[in-house]
Design a protein around this motif. Structure first.
Motif, PDB file in Angstrom:
ATOM      1  N   LEU A   1      -0.613  -0.532  -4.606  1.00  0.00           N
ATOM      2  CA  LEU A   1      -1.917   0.130  -4.704  1.00  0.00           C
ATOM      3  C   LEU A   1      -1.944   1.386  -3.861  1.00  0.00           C
ATOM      4  CD1 LEU A   1      -4.681  -2.640  -4.451  1.00  0.00           C
ATOM      5  CD2 LEU A   1      -3.962  -1.353  -6.467  1.00  0.00           C
ATOM      6  N   SER A   2      -2.581   2.412  -4.419  1.00  0.00           N
ATOM      7  CA  SER A   2      -2.826   3.658  -3.688  1.00  0.00           C
ATOM      8  C   SER A   2      -4.337   3.806  -3.549  1.00  0.00           C
ATOM      9  CB  SER A   2      -2.277   4.830  -4.494  1.00  0.00           C
ATOM     10  OG  SER A   2      -2.832   6.046  -4.041  1.00  0.00           O
ATOM     11  N   ILE A   3      -4.796   4.399  -2.451  1.00  0.00           N
ATOM     12  CA  ILE A   3      -6.239   4.639  -2.369  1.00  0.00           C
ATOM     13  C   ILE A   3      -6.583   6.085  -2.750  1.00  0.00           C
ATOM     14  CG2 ILE A   3      -6.730   2.768  -0.754  1.00  0.00           C
ATOM     15  CD1 ILE A   3      -7.098   5.077   1.387  1.00  0.00           C
ATOM     16  N   GLY A   4      -5.610   6.841  -3.179  1.00  0.00           N
ATOM     17  CA  GLY A   4      -5.905   8.203  -3.632  1.00  0.00           C
ATOM     18  C   GLY A   4      -4.685   9.087  -3.497  1.00  0.00           C
TER      19      GLY A   4
ATOM     20  N   GLY B   1       0.284   5.659   7.403  1.00  0.00           N
ATOM     21  CA  GLY B   1       0.677   4.257   7.245  1.00  0.00           C
ATOM     22  C   GLY B   1      -0.232   3.560   6.260  1.00  0.00           C
TER      23      GLY B   1
ATOM     24  N   TYR C   1      -3.204  11.330  -1.769  1.00  0.00           N
ATOM     25  CA  TYR C   1      -2.934  11.991  -0.492  1.00  0.00           C
ATOM     26  C   TYR C   1      -2.066  11.040   0.304  1.00  0.00           C
ATOM     27  CZ  TYR C   1      -7.128   9.160  -0.104  1.00  0.00           C
ATOM     28  OH  TYR C   1      -8.037   8.148  -0.237  1.00  0.00           O
TER      29      TYR C   1
ATOM     30  N   MET D   1       0.850  -1.187   0.000  1.00  0.00           N
ATOM     31  CA  MET D   1       0.000   0.000   0.000  1.00  0.00           C
ATOM     32  C   MET D   1       0.893   1.248   0.000  1.00  0.00           C
ATOM     33  SD  MET D   1      -2.759  -1.641  -0.109  1.00  0.00           S
ATOM     34  CE  MET D   1      -3.663  -0.130  -0.424  1.00  0.00           C
ATOM     35  N   THR D   2       0.791   2.030  -1.049  1.00  0.00           N
ATOM     36  CA  THR D   2       1.654   3.205  -1.197  1.00  0.00           C
ATOM     37  C   THR D   2       0.997   4.232  -2.118  1.00  0.00           C
ATOM     38  OG1 THR D   2       3.701   3.988  -2.284  1.00  0.00           O
ATOM     39  CG2 THR D   2       2.929   1.806  -2.935  1.00  0.00           C
ATOM     40  N   PRO D   3       1.199   5.526  -1.843  1.00  0.00           N
ATOM     41  CA  PRO D   3       0.640   6.542  -2.755  1.00  0.00           C
ATOM     42  C   PRO D   3       1.244   6.439  -4.159  1.00  0.00           C
ATOM     43  CG  PRO D   3       1.564   7.565  -0.769  1.00  0.00           C
ATOM     44  CD  PRO D   3       1.886   6.119  -0.687  1.00  0.00           C
TER      45      PRO D   3
ATOM     46  N   PRO E   1      -5.392   2.227   4.287  1.00  0.00           N
ATOM     47  CA  PRO E   1      -5.582   1.827   2.883  1.00  0.00           C
ATOM     48  C   PRO E   1      -5.797   0.317   2.719  1.00  0.00           C
ATOM     49  CG  PRO E   1      -3.793   3.402   3.055  1.00  0.00           C
ATOM     50  CD  PRO E   1      -4.197   3.082   4.457  1.00  0.00           C
TER      51      PRO E   1
ATOM     52  N   LEU F   1      -1.110   9.214   3.813  1.00  0.00           N
ATOM     53  CA  LEU F   1      -1.527   8.821   5.159  1.00  0.00           C
ATOM     54  C   LEU F   1      -0.287   8.453   5.979  1.00  0.00           C
ATOM     55  CD1 LEU F   1      -4.272   6.754   3.570  1.00  0.00           C
ATOM     56  CD2 LEU F   1      -4.842   8.289   5.419  1.00  0.00           C
TER      57      LEU F   1
HETATM   58  N1  ADE Z   1       0.166   4.937   2.441  1.00  0.00           N
HETATM   59  C1  ADE Z   1       0.177   6.253   2.716  1.00  0.00           C
HETATM   60  N2  ADE Z   1      -0.668   6.912   1.941  1.00  0.00           N
HETATM   61  C2  ADE Z   1      -1.266   6.001   1.135  1.00  0.00           C
HETATM   62  C3  ADE Z   1      -2.243   6.058   0.110  1.00  0.00           C
HETATM   63  N3  ADE Z   1      -2.788   7.208  -0.279  1.00  0.00           N
HETATM   64  N4  ADE Z   1      -2.604   4.917  -0.488  1.00  0.00           N
HETATM   65  C4  ADE Z   1      -2.042   3.759  -0.132  1.00  0.00           C
HETATM   66  N5  ADE Z   1      -1.114   3.639   0.823  1.00  0.00           N
HETATM   67  C5  ADE Z   1      -0.727   4.738   1.446  1.00  0.00           C
END
Ligand code: ADE
Length: 263
Positions: free
Chosen positions: A135-138, A144, A140, A91-93, A148, A142
């Motif tokens: 995968l990113s959930i958007g 951690g 922005y 999970m990462t932006p 997500p 977070l």
């Molecule tokens: N970790 C930090 N921000 C995130 C995001 N927007 N989506 C998925 N993982 C994340």
């Protein structure tokens, strides 16, 4: 479906997903949630799992070793039983933006592993070795990956047959086919002088379905023009491939009579 989550905050996952529909589905055996504490795998005598980034910069990074060993312990069993190693979703932006289509694709898997980062991130070398999807959930950032991961798990879980009461209900909703959900009403029939639309009280199923589709299309057009455009494109493509059958005109009784006369 088995969801495994590699995290430094397993209690966050357990608390977040042990409610309502997901809890009921887990109890009924449709899914399981296995939160694995990465810290349990550290070889550091002070239980440390993070360190300063080489080259300097703000914050700390999660070290490769505990992440890798937590992953290895999990997949060892799969390897021993000749079972397919599950996909590992980081999970990462920086990842692909999570969408309903991705949820549908993930729902076909038997098991999934989620890797949740914290602090400023994770040592790149372990990501290179174990991650199959990002995968990113958007757009922005977070603190951690746990929230997500829970968003993705919740979305995927409700697509698993049996998780929702009615197998139909996952298809009928927002984003199922580029359309937002139509407005819904429950009792009482009048509230704050607002009456439930007449058609919904009619019991006429075809009219209700027609009204709901119209509402969905109208809402999508106003609230999500991007989705509406996609819907219209797909509808047009569908109609090109499945042209509506022309209605046969009823033979005119008088014309028939005239034909007979002519003969
Ligand atoms: N970790 C930090 N921000 C995130 C995001 N927007 N989506 C998925 N993982 C994340």
């Amino acid at each position: 479906m088995k969801f495994h989550i590699l995290t430094l905050f397993p209690e966050m996952i357990e608390q977040g997903l042990n409610n309502s529909i997901i809890k009921r589905a887990a109890e009924a055996g449709y899914l399981s949630v296995n939160a694995i504490n990465i810290r349990d795998y550290t070889l550091d005598k002070h239980n440390k799992v993070d360190d300063y980034p080489y080259g300097g910069g703000a914050g700390m990074l999660m070290q490769a070793q505990p992440v890798y060993d937590a992953y290895k312990a999990l997949v060892k069993e799969h390897e021993e039983n000749n079972k397919k190693t599950p996909r590992v979703i980081f999970m990462t932006p920086q990842g692909r933006t999570f969408k309903q289509e991705i949820a549908q694709e993930l729902a076909k898997e038997e098991e999934l592993i989620f890797l949740c980062g914290h602090y400023e991130g994770i040592d790149e070398r372990v990501l290179e070795e174990i991650v199959t999807d990002e995968l990113s959930i958007g757009d922005y950032v977070l603190t951690g990956g746990e929230l997500p991961a829970m968003v993705v798990i919740d979305t995927v879980a409700r697509l698993i047959p049996g998780v929702l009461n009615n197998d139909e209900s996952a298809n009928d909703e927002s984003f199922a086919g580029n359309l937002l959900e139509y407005p819904q009403y429950t009792r009482p029939e009048v509230w704050h002088d607002k009456k439930v639309p007449e058609v919904l009280l009619s019991g006429h199923h075809a009219n209700i379905a027609k009204w709901r589709l119209e509402q969905s299309v109208e809402r999508t057009k106003i609230k999500r023009p991007d989705m509406h455009e996609k819907y219209m494109e797909e509808l047009e493509a569908y109609l090109r491939e499945h042209p509506p059958k022309k209605k046969r005109r009823k033979k005119n009784a008088n014309a028939d009579e005239e034909n007979v006369k002519e003969k």
